[in-house]
Design a protein around this motif. Sequence first.
Motif, PDB file in Angstrom:
ATOM      1  N   GLY A 165       0.791  -1.213   0.000  1.00 35.81           N
ATOM      2  CA  GLY A 165       0.000   0.000   0.000  1.00 35.81           C
ATOM      3  C   GLY A 165       0.827   1.267   0.000  1.00 35.81           C
ATOM      4  O   GLY A 165       0.405   2.298  -0.523  1.00 35.81           O
ATOM      5  N   ASP A 166       2.026   1.220   0.570  1.00 34.23           N
ATOM      6  CA  ASP A 166       2.876   2.410   0.630  1.00 34.23           C
ATOM      7  C   ASP A 166       3.280   2.867  -0.769  1.00 34.23           C
ATOM      8  O   ASP A 166       3.346   4.064  -1.056  1.00 34.23           O
ATOM      9  CB  ASP A 166       4.122   2.115   1.469  1.00 34.23           C
ATOM     10  CG  ASP A 166       3.756   1.576   2.846  1.00 34.23           C
ATOM     11  OD1 ASP A 166       3.282   2.364   3.680  1.00 34.23           O
ATOM     12  OD2 ASP A 166       3.905   0.358   3.066  1.00 34.23           O
ATOM     13  N   ALA A 167       3.549   1.919  -1.672  1.00 36.35           N
ATOM     14  CA  ALA A 167       3.913   2.273  -3.045  1.00 36.35           C
ATOM     15  C   ALA A 167       2.701   2.769  -3.814  1.00 36.35           C
ATOM     16  O   ALA A 167       2.820   3.623  -4.692  1.00 36.35           O
ATOM     17  CB  ALA A 167       4.523   1.064  -3.749  1.00 36.35           C
ATOM     18  N   ILE A 168       1.526   2.245  -3.474  1.00 40.10           N
ATOM     19  CA  ILE A 168       0.312   2.633  -4.197  1.00 40.10           C
ATOM     20  C   ILE A 168      -0.054   4.091  -3.926  1.00 40.10           C
ATOM     21  O   ILE A 168      -0.432   4.832  -4.835  1.00 40.10           O
ATOM     22  CB  ILE A 168      -0.859   1.708  -3.812  1.00 40.10           C
ATOM     23  CG1 ILE A 168      -0.599   0.298  -4.357  1.00 40.10           C
ATOM     24  CG2 ILE A 168      -2.185   2.242  -4.341  1.00 40.10           C
ATOM     25  CD1 ILE A 168      -1.567  -0.729  -3.859  1.00 40.10           C
ATOM     26  N   ILE A 169       0.104   4.527  -2.668  1.00 40.45           N
ATOM     27  CA  ILE A 169      -0.275   5.905  -2.338  1.00 40.45           C
ATOM     28  C   ILE A 169       0.865   6.878  -2.595  1.00 40.45           C
ATOM     29  O   ILE A 169       0.689   8.088  -2.514  1.00 40.45           O
ATOM     30  CB  ILE A 169      -0.745   6.027  -0.871  1.00 40.45           C
ATOM     31  CG1 ILE A 169       0.370   5.593   0.097  1.00 40.45           C
ATOM     32  CG2 ILE A 169      -1.994   5.214  -0.649  1.00 40.45           C
ATOM     33  CD1 ILE A 169      -0.031   5.707   1.552  1.00 40.45           C
ATOM     34  N   ARG A 170       2.070   6.353  -2.935  1.00 40.91           N
ATOM     35  CA  ARG A 170       3.189   7.203  -3.338  1.00 40.91           C
ATOM     36  C   ARG A 170       3.742   6.682  -4.657  1.00 40.91           C
ATOM     37  O   ARG A 170       4.866   6.185  -4.723  1.00 40.91           O
ATOM     38  CB  ARG A 170       4.276   7.207  -2.253  1.00 40.91           C
ATOM     39  CG  ARG A 170       3.967   8.121  -1.094  1.00 40.91           C
ATOM     40  CD  ARG A 170       5.087   8.107  -0.073  1.00 40.91           C
ATOM     41  NE  ARG A 170       5.002   6.958   0.797  1.00 40.91           N
ATOM     42  CZ  ARG A 170       4.276   6.919   1.909  1.00 40.91           C
ATOM     43  NH1 ARG A 170       3.592   7.973   2.272  1.00 40.91           N
ATOM     44  NH2 ARG A 170       4.229   5.849   2.666  1.00 40.91           N
ATOM     45  N   PRO A 171       2.966   6.745  -5.744  1.00 41.08           N
ATOM     46  CA  PRO A 171       3.349   6.125  -7.011  1.00 41.08           C
ATOM     47  C   PRO A 171       4.590   6.723  -7.647  1.00 41.08           C
ATOM     48  O   PRO A 171       5.225   6.075  -8.478  1.00 41.08           O
ATOM     49  CB  PRO A 171       2.118   6.337  -7.906  1.00 41.08           C
ATOM     50  CG  PRO A 171       1.453   7.541  -7.330  1.00 41.08           C
ATOM     51  CD  PRO A 171       1.682   7.456  -5.846  1.00 41.08           C
ATOM     52  N   ASP A 172       4.963   7.945  -7.290  1.00 44.59           N
ATOM     53  CA  ASP A 172       6.118   8.578  -7.930  1.00 44.59           C
ATOM     54  C   ASP A 172       7.439   7.932  -7.526  1.00 44.59           C
ATOM     55  O   ASP A 172       8.482   8.284  -8.060  1.00 44.59           O
ATOM     56  CB  ASP A 172       6.161  10.070  -7.586  1.00 44.59           C
ATOM     57  CG  ASP A 172       5.022  10.830  -8.242  1.00 44.59           C
ATOM     58  OD1 ASP A 172       4.463  10.306  -9.216  1.00 44.59           O
ATOM     59  OD2 ASP A 172       4.693  11.928  -7.762  1.00 44.59           O
ATOM     60  N   ARG A 212       3.539   2.046   6.632  1.00 43.75           N
ATOM     61  CA  ARG A 212       3.668   3.361   7.244  1.00 43.75           C
ATOM     62  C   ARG A 212       2.301   4.022   7.394  1.00 43.75           C
ATOM     63  O   ARG A 212       1.359   3.682   6.705  1.00 43.75           O
ATOM     64  CB  ARG A 212       4.573   4.264   6.394  1.00 43.75           C
ATOM     65  CG  ARG A 212       5.937   3.655   6.104  1.00 43.75           C
ATOM     66  CD  ARG A 212       6.774   4.592   5.256  1.00 43.75           C
ATOM     67  NE  ARG A 212       8.025   3.976   4.846  1.00 43.75           N
ATOM     68  CZ  ARG A 212       8.182   3.253   3.743  1.00 43.75           C
ATOM     69  NH1 ARG A 212       7.161   3.084   2.933  1.00 43.75           N
ATOM     70  NH2 ARG A 212       9.352   2.717   3.457  1.00 43.75           N
ATOM     71  N   GLY A 213       2.248   4.969   8.283  1.00 41.48           N
ATOM     72  CA  GLY A 213       1.005   5.711   8.459  1.00 41.48           C
ATOM     73  C   GLY A 213      -0.036   4.912   9.236  1.00 41.48           C
ATOM     74  O   GLY A 213       0.185   3.763   9.633  1.00 41.48           O
ATOM     75  N   GLY A 214      -1.184   5.516   9.429  1.00 41.57           N
ATOM     76  CA  GLY A 214      -2.258   4.875  10.178  1.00 41.57           C
ATOM     77  C   GLY A 214      -3.376   4.405   9.282  1.00 41.57           C
ATOM     78  O   GLY A 214      -3.167   4.068   8.117  1.00 41.57           O
ATOM     79  N   LEU A 238       0.122  -1.696   9.391  1.00 40.77           N
ATOM     80  CA  LEU A 238       1.174  -2.010  10.359  1.00 40.77           C
ATOM     81  C   LEU A 238       1.637  -0.783  11.136  1.00 40.77           C
ATOM     82  O   LEU A 238       2.292  -0.930  12.173  1.00 40.77           O
ATOM     83  CB  LEU A 238       2.367  -2.648   9.643  1.00 40.77           C
ATOM     84  CG  LEU A 238       2.055  -3.940   8.867  1.00 40.77           C
ATOM     85  CD1 LEU A 238       3.344  -4.546   8.319  1.00 40.77           C
ATOM     86  CD2 LEU A 238       1.332  -4.946   9.744  1.00 40.77           C
ATOM     87  N   ALA A 239       1.345   0.417  10.626  1.00 48.19           N
ATOM     88  CA  ALA A 239       1.647   1.657  11.338  1.00 48.19           C
ATOM     89  C   ALA A 239       3.097   1.727  11.808  1.00 48.19           C
ATOM     90  O   ALA A 239       3.384   2.097  12.952  1.00 48.19           O
ATOM     91  CB  ALA A 239       0.691   1.819  12.517  1.00 48.19           C
ATOM     92  N   GLY A 240       4.013   1.366  10.935  1.00 52.23           N
ATOM     93  CA  GLY A 240       5.431   1.465  11.252  1.00 52.23           C
ATOM     94  C   GLY A 240       6.065   0.212  11.802  1.00 52.23           C
ATOM     95  O   GLY A 240       7.293   0.146  11.954  1.00 52.23           O
ATOM     96  N   SER A 241       5.270  -0.811  12.105  1.00 57.58           N
ATOM     97  CA  SER A 241       5.837  -2.062  12.618  1.00 57.58           C
ATOM     98  C   SER A 241       6.544  -2.813  11.490  1.00 57.58           C
ATOM     99  O   SER A 241       6.130  -2.722  10.331  1.00 57.58           O
ATOM    100  CB  SER A 241       4.736  -2.944  13.211  1.00 57.58           C
ATOM    101  OG  SER A 241       4.076  -2.283  14.268  1.00 57.58           O
ATOM    102  N   PRO A 242       7.585  -3.581  11.803  1.00 56.90           N
ATOM    103  CA  PRO A 242       8.259  -4.387  10.765  1.00 56.90           C
ATOM    104  C   PRO A 242       7.273  -5.347  10.121  1.00 56.90           C
ATOM    105  O   PRO A 242       6.415  -5.922  10.798  1.00 56.90           O
ATOM    106  CB  PRO A 242       9.345  -5.137  11.548  1.00 56.90           C
ATOM    107  CG  PRO A 242       9.567  -4.323  12.774  1.00 56.90           C
ATOM    108  CD  PRO A 242       8.232  -3.724  13.123  1.00 56.90           C
ATOM    109  N   ARG A 243       7.377  -5.518   8.826  1.00 53.25           N
ATOM    110  CA  ARG A 243       6.405  -6.350   8.123  1.00 53.25           C
ATOM    111  C   ARG A 243       6.852  -7.794   7.957  1.00 53.25           C
ATOM    112  O   ARG A 243       6.100  -8.627   7.460  1.00 53.25           O
ATOM    113  CB  ARG A 243       6.101  -5.758   6.750  1.00 53.25           C
ATOM    114  CG  ARG A 243       7.236  -5.815   5.762  1.00 53.25           C
ATOM    115  CD  ARG A 243       6.897  -5.069   4.499  1.00 53.25           C
ATOM    116  NE  ARG A 243       7.955  -5.226   3.508  1.00 53.25           N
ATOM    117  CZ  ARG A 243       8.052  -4.508   2.399  1.00 53.25           C
ATOM    118  NH1 ARG A 243       7.164  -3.578   2.158  1.00 53.25           N
ATOM    119  NH2 ARG A 243       9.023  -4.721   1.535  1.00 53.25           N
TER     120      ARG A 243
END
Length: 265
Positions: A165-172, A212-214, A238-243
């Motif tokens: 999800g982190d890459a999806i909301i920051r596609p650049d 990352r994030g909530g 995960l809100a910052g927890s290791p995946r």
Amino acid sequence: MLPAVRNSDAKQKDADRAVVVAVTSRAVFESGGADDDEDQDQVYEVGTAFPLLQALQRVNHRLLEENPVESLLFDVVLITTDRRRQRQSSRITASTRHYGLEVGRFCFAAEEDFIESLLKNNVRLFLSTDRNEAAQASQQGVFSALLDQQTASFPSEQLRILFCGDAIIRPDTGPTPASRQAAQSFSAQLGEMRRSFSVLDSPLSIVLVTSRGGRESCGEALRALRSRGVSVDEAYCLAGSPRGRMLSLLRPHFMLSDGFGDLEG
């Protein structure tokens, strides 16, 4: 570069509708301790990506059960860049036949031009255990993901695909616009496949994980996927927890981002 060889044992898919997935042969088959040129009659041992190919086949079989004329199916291309294995092409095809794998085509390409082979075969997703190969393909606009031995090799009745999800909301952050466009195209096809099945008893499961994030970040990623027609079966924030621990529990066959996905914890 040699042209792709069609597998006469497998029914060929619709070239206009099929979702072409290329997997490196060394990810599917291991040497088994005997990799001499003379040993053409011995089949390879199964490798990391073997359960993945079985899961892709199960999705195809269920799609055809739902609709016997369905043309949106996975079409697997087995690609070999290792020179020694290229001399053992008959052993690769024999191993595919031995294990009942529905591989549509075999592609034997030199390391320096395997990306051209991916493009010529209209590959929608390239999967490899080699980080450099996957990164090279992604930089040239071929949507790619890295296979992880600890997760991809785990047998499952479902094809489990995890979206980052982190890459999806920051596609650049993806390596090239072409790769991001390829990712979105593949996602749309995957979403269409998933809609062919009910909520329960689906051979295809789509999972979203945001590191990352909530909850807001997770919600944003969910909305982005829905805008592409992708419904998610499970979502985790995960809100910052290791995946790493979560991945070991979810055991996806591979993880996708809008650029180049890996399975590092």
